[in-house]
Design an enzyme around this catalytic site. Sequence first.
Site, mmCIF file in Angstrom:
data_model
loop_
_atom_site.group_PDB
_atom_site.id
_atom_site.type_symbol
_atom_site.label_atom_id
_atom_site.label_comp_id
_atom_site.label_asym_id
_atom_site.label_seq_id
_atom_site.Cartn_x
_atom_site.Cartn_y
_atom_site.Cartn_z
ATOM 1 N N ASP A 159 0.840 -1.193 0.000
ATOM 2 C CA ASP A 159 0.000 0.000 0.000
ATOM 3 C C ASP A 159 0.877 1.246 0.000
ATOM 4 O O ASP A 159 1.869 1.326 0.727
ATOM 5 C CB ASP A 159 -0.897 0.001 1.242
ATOM 6 C CG ASP A 159 -1.805 1.212 1.293
ATOM 7 O OD1 ASP A 159 -2.798 1.211 0.556
ATOM 8 O OD2 ASP A 159 -1.512 2.139 2.060
ATOM 9 N N GLU A 219 0.253 -1.696 -5.142
ATOM 10 C CA GLU A 219 -1.046 -1.052 -5.318
ATOM 11 C C GLU A 219 -0.847 0.376 -5.802
ATOM 12 O O GLU A 219 -0.169 1.179 -5.146
ATOM 13 C CB GLU A 219 -1.804 -1.046 -3.983
ATOM 14 C CG GLU A 219 -3.217 -0.506 -4.065
ATOM 15 C CD GLU A 219 -3.329 0.981 -3.748
ATOM 16 O OE1 GLU A 219 -4.390 1.565 -4.027
ATOM 17 O OE2 GLU A 219 -2.353 1.560 -3.223
#
Length: 491
Positions: A210, A251
């Site tokens: 992330d 991501e």
Amino acid sequence: MNNKPMLNAYPDSMGTKLSDLVSILSKEALRDTFSSFYILPSIYHSDLDRGFSVIDYELEETLADRSDLEELNRLGIDLKLDFILNHASAQSPQFTDLVLHGEQSEYRDFFINWNDFWNGYGSMTEDGYIQPEQKYLENMFFRKPGLPILMVQFPDGKKVPYWNTFYQEEHYPRYLGQMDLNIRSPKVWEFYKETLRKIASYGAEIVRLDAFAYAPKAPGQKNFLNEPGTWQLLSQIQELADPYHLTLLPEIHASYEEQIYKKISDKGYMTYDFFLPGLVIDAIENKRSTYLAAWARELVENNIRVVNMLGCHDGIPLLDLKGILPEGDIQNLIELIVDRGGLVKNLHGQKNIYYQVNATYFSALGESEQKLLMARAIQLFMPGKPQIWYLDLFAGKNDCEAVRKAGEAGHKEINRTNLTVEQVEEACRKEVVKKQIEMIRFRNTCRAFDEGAKISIEEKDAVLRIIWQKDTYGAELTVDFLNQSYEIREM
């Protein structure tokens, strides 16, 4: 890593804690439906953003323990877990130590001292932070108004600016926020190594990285996806992950026209199919298969490995569609979903820079059960590993009351409704849910979808056919967008 269906939920999305959810997965209604489970990061100790502000990577005892993870393993379900590379909570032990000991803290360089970073590239302000020259800021992208700074008060009363890309609140001596890590610090790399070891010990097969694209920073370069810094970081993280046989999933949201998804794939990484959610709605609502079929062919022809989805914990991506759908069609898509109760997220007042629309996928499709079943069938036959948001599985509707209760910046709560065990059991008796489960179980168990399968895409007159073949096994999906119908056939 297998390419079979993956559930996506918070540990308390179905029941009050992970053990409730595990129990639901072990019962007949959902048995053999999923081979993987993406548990969102509230499974760790965290304090903000429902898990994405991690204090440390120990399990949150009120929601989960090791026995829950062991039971998932016994059910044949592996895990996808988050690792947030760019930042840690202001309540993390490292930042707490910095606030407590100031210049004497062993973690003084664990975070990014703004003035040290910009020394020589700007001028000192009366408020005690360096204002970089405009030429160094032109390529930078900030997630909130103003400079991304949190003024941290040391024990001697001195205030020092630290880089803070995301959320912040200052209530000295207690701070709330997500503080950017200094990837030049050896201690950060010790932390990265230990965290990957810990995540692997929980049973993770996939690690979602992330906010990784914000981590590499240098004066005069972009602070989001700068090159080659971003790729160097990923390469170093891969080296740390390799001993644990972890698959990294970087991501990132970027428009199709930027081709970032292809760069990630070309470098050997799995990537997210953030194009699929919008393309499926476009195909169903406009009764055409053109753009969806073209994307499916690109995935197959370029051997791009993806995790795909319809809904998720964030929203339905729309910025990503630039370059793959005409601009007018993207705008029409936004307006359609908003008209159906969706909420538009914009970046600090810039209404022309759409990022996503927050809505349940069922509500985005006009709460049509037939359209939801069509969408699910398409997802399950598209190339990649299908990730299923729990609320979509149960045909969840927009939760406007949750948004109202959450107040400002609570738009994401529209698609995060926690279900009780009783609500899940009741939902599993609905036809739209049973039909989805039947399709997902077929995708999970049919040998035609095994690794190395050949995928064929055929398209004519708004009819799309996707065929999977492996050895003597075959599976075929036919979708007729004009008639709003689909058929799945085992060959």
